[in-house]
Design an enzyme around this catalytic site. Sequence first.
Site, PDB file in Angstrom:
ATOM      1  CD  GLU A  72     -34.449  -7.486  34.048  1.00 16.60           C
ATOM      2  OE1 GLU A  72     -34.479  -6.959  34.826  1.00 16.60           O
ATOM      3  OE2 GLU A  72     -35.313  -7.278  33.076  1.00 16.60           O
ATOM      4  CG  HIS A 113     -35.513   1.389  42.277  1.00 14.71           C
ATOM      5  ND1 HIS A 113     -36.288   0.415  42.114  1.00 14.71           N
ATOM      6  CD2 HIS A 113     -34.514   1.393  41.550  1.00 14.71           C
ATOM      7  CE1 HIS A 113     -36.122  -0.165  41.118  1.00 14.71           C
ATOM      8  NE2 HIS A 113     -34.991   0.370  40.539  1.00 14.71           N
ATOM      9  CD  GLU A 128     -30.918  -5.108  35.974  1.00 12.79           C
ATOM     10  OE1 GLU A 128     -30.834  -4.764  37.177  1.00 12.79           O
ATOM     11  OE2 GLU A 128     -31.891  -5.145  35.526  1.00 12.79           O
ATOM     12  CG  ASP A 169     -38.728   1.253  44.612  1.00 13.01           C
ATOM     13  OD1 ASP A 169     -39.111   2.036  43.648  1.00 13.01           O
ATOM     14  OD2 ASP A 169     -37.668   0.286  44.351  1.00 13.01           O
ATOM     15  CG  ASP A 204     -37.435  -4.816  30.438  1.00 13.69           C
ATOM     16  OD1 ASP A 204     -36.719  -3.826  31.344  1.00 13.69           O
ATOM     17  OD2 ASP A 204     -37.525  -5.958  30.497  1.00 13.69           O
ATOM     18  CG  ASP A 219     -36.249  -6.347  37.763  1.00 16.59           C
ATOM     19  OD1 ASP A 219     -35.518  -5.641  37.202  1.00 16.59           O
ATOM     20  OD2 ASP A 219     -37.480  -6.065  37.926  1.00 16.59           O
ATOM     21  CE  LYS A 234     -34.643  -2.378  29.283  1.00 15.87           C
ATOM     22  NZ  LYS A 234     -35.775  -1.715  29.998  1.00 15.87           N
ATOM     23  CG  HIS A 294     -32.427  -6.055  31.037  1.00 17.30           C
ATOM     24  ND1 HIS A 294     -31.854  -5.263  32.049  1.00 17.30           N
ATOM     25  CD2 HIS A 294     -33.909  -5.796  30.939  1.00 17.30           C
ATOM     26  CE1 HIS A 294     -32.886  -4.858  32.578  1.00 17.30           C
ATOM     27  NE2 HIS A 294     -33.927  -4.912  32.102  1.00 17.30           N
ATOM     28  CG  ASP A 304     -32.913  -8.306  38.211  1.00 16.95           C
ATOM     29  OD1 ASP A 304     -32.875  -7.056  37.682  1.00 16.95           O
ATOM     30  OD2 ASP A 304     -32.562  -8.677  39.305  1.00 16.95           O
ATOM     31  CG  ASP A 337     -39.399  -6.389  33.375  1.00 20.65           C
ATOM     32  OD1 ASP A 337     -39.342  -5.117  33.615  1.00 20.65           O
ATOM     33  OD2 ASP A 337     -38.460  -6.875  32.948  1.00 20.65           O
ATOM     34  CG  MET A 349     -29.796  -5.904  45.192  1.00 19.23           C
ATOM     35  SD  MET A 349     -31.199  -4.660  44.341  1.00 19.23           S
ATOM     36  CE  MET A 349     -31.943  -5.900  43.073  1.00 19.23           C
TER      37      MET A 349
HETATM   38  C1  DIG Z   1     -34.750  -2.819  35.778  1.00 23.67           C
HETATM   39  O1  DIG Z   1     -34.266  -4.142  35.114  1.00 23.67           O
HETATM   40  C2  DIG Z   1     -33.720  -2.695  36.908  1.00 23.67           C
HETATM   41  C3  DIG Z   1     -34.307  -1.750  37.840  1.00 23.67           C
HETATM   42  O2  DIG Z   1     -35.664  -2.442  38.062  1.00 23.67           O
HETATM   43  C4  DIG Z   1     -33.468  -1.816  39.058  1.00 23.67           C
HETATM   44  O3  DIG Z   1     -32.650  -0.906  39.299  1.00 23.67           O
HETATM   45  C5  DIG Z   1     -32.797  -3.155  38.820  1.00 23.67           C
HETATM   46  C6  DIG Z   1     -32.839  -4.144  39.924  1.00 23.67           C
HETATM   47  O4  DIG Z   1     -33.289  -5.168  39.779  1.00 23.67           O
HETATM   48  N1  DIG Z   1     -33.263  -3.801  37.631  1.00 23.67           N
HETATM   49 MN    MN Z   2     -33.561  -5.820  36.268  1.00 23.13          MN
HETATM   50 MN    MN Z   3     -36.471  -5.388  32.716  1.00 20.31          MN
END
Ligand code: DIG
Ligand code: MN
Ligand code: MN
Length: 386
Positions: A216, A53, A180, A56, A254, A286, A182, A219, A244, A256, A87
Amino acid sequence: MYEPKPEHKFSFGLWTVGNVGRDPFGEPTRAALTPVQIVHLLAEVGAWGVNFHDNDLVPIDATPAQRDQIVRDFKAALAATGIVVPMATTNLFSDPVFKDGAFTSNDPAVRAYALQKTLNAIDLGVELGATTYVFWGGREGTESDSTKNPLEALKRYREAINFLCAYVKDQGYNLRFALEPKPNEPRGHIFLPTVGDALAFIATLDYPEMVGVNPEVAHEHMAGLNFTHGVAMAHAAGKLFHIDLNDQLFGRYDQDFRFGSMMPKQAFHLVKFLEDVGYTGSRHFDAHAFRSSNYEDVKAFARGCMRTYLILKEKAAQFNADPEVQQLLAAIHADDGTFSYLGGGYSREALAALRATGFDRAALAQRDLPYERLDQITLEILLGVR
Ligand code: DIG
Ligand code: MN
Ligand code: MN
């Protein structure tokens, strides 16, 4: 065996192995690493790429001189390690200004600021070599639907993405967007909650060819969905621009978790799908280590993500080569061609032939379907006893 190589395209976000263990109920358990330290950690474990990001890498209040120094140092670390940046994305969710969303905020000044911030973040991502740009709308949503008309919110989202696509085209950047989805968290309800919603939204954009999805695992699992089916929908639409990878059980927040660590059979079918269709994009993890881990265990987490992918890739090849599996699949999908005339779509001839056909439902219902045997073989391949 199972050693990651650049050709595997394994990538991690700065925020993943750099996760300091903070959660909604606890303070950090790990010291923060610098982006340069993270790049070297990723090189040590054998990753190919690093994503970020904007903030980051460059703190939101960094001066232009500080930004330039940070970018110089980061580029030097990339050059020294060979790690690439596939990315990039924008943090449109941490700063309080985005408390009610970014592109869909009810405040037009916040929407304008989010657009400006994303323009700058796109420039930064392209400068570092990114060819995919992700939009995760973590704050784009509601807690109370009295506050925001979903049609107006989607219109704002659409206008923002259209503006940014036009900017990328105007700049001549080699960049594609990946939305993405969610379903919730941090907002009570997030717009574009699943892959299906994102695909429908893309069809309404000015430049749909520039926009795909970044599904993802966690998600879609939060929504209780079959992740591989969502990925297949995206792939069939030519929209699987990025992915992801992580893991968790259905219906949880979430989490992860490390790839394949919670639902290995689902992870197997995902890896089999990606390898069977020849997916050529990043395999982006991710995910982050348990809050209880130190950085040696964070490295084990990162290595585990990549090893599990490679182990499941080998299991998928074993499944595809298994003689009994092939024999069962041939029997299950047997087709004597009687109804092949329907494969060409509607015609008066097809209609007449179909109308003239008599069906013996009882006989059709007797078809052998040895799915238990096939699924048991799948499980035994995964358990390493076959
Ligand atoms: C969360 O799943 C999102 C953030 O971490 C980021 O913006 C995106 C990129 O992988 N996934
Ligand atoms: Mn993600
Ligand atoms: Mn996530």
